[in-house]
Write a protein that holds these residues in place. Sequence first.
Motif: not given
Length: 97
Positions: A1-15, A70-77
Amino acid sequence: MINFEWDDRKSRANQRKHDVSFDEARTIFFDEYAIEFYDDPSSSEVERFLMLGMSLRARLLLVCHCIRDDESTIRIISARKATRSESNLYRGIDDES
């Protein structure tokens, strides 16, 4: 299973800046035709990759990401809509013609 993570503040700015949420961006990882590149200029401290793929909203996106130890988590930048030349690359159209 692939997990995703990101910084919520950066996500809002990207949006706000690119009109692309990281939640939408993660969906390109399930595009069987997605193309991934090593992002050499940005990979000084952490290896970064660029993925060009179709989102579930049928938008062609370019997503910058890294893979956790851990190679199962992708961090979106970051994520944005693909440019015309990126779109042509995805569709297999030669820009030189």
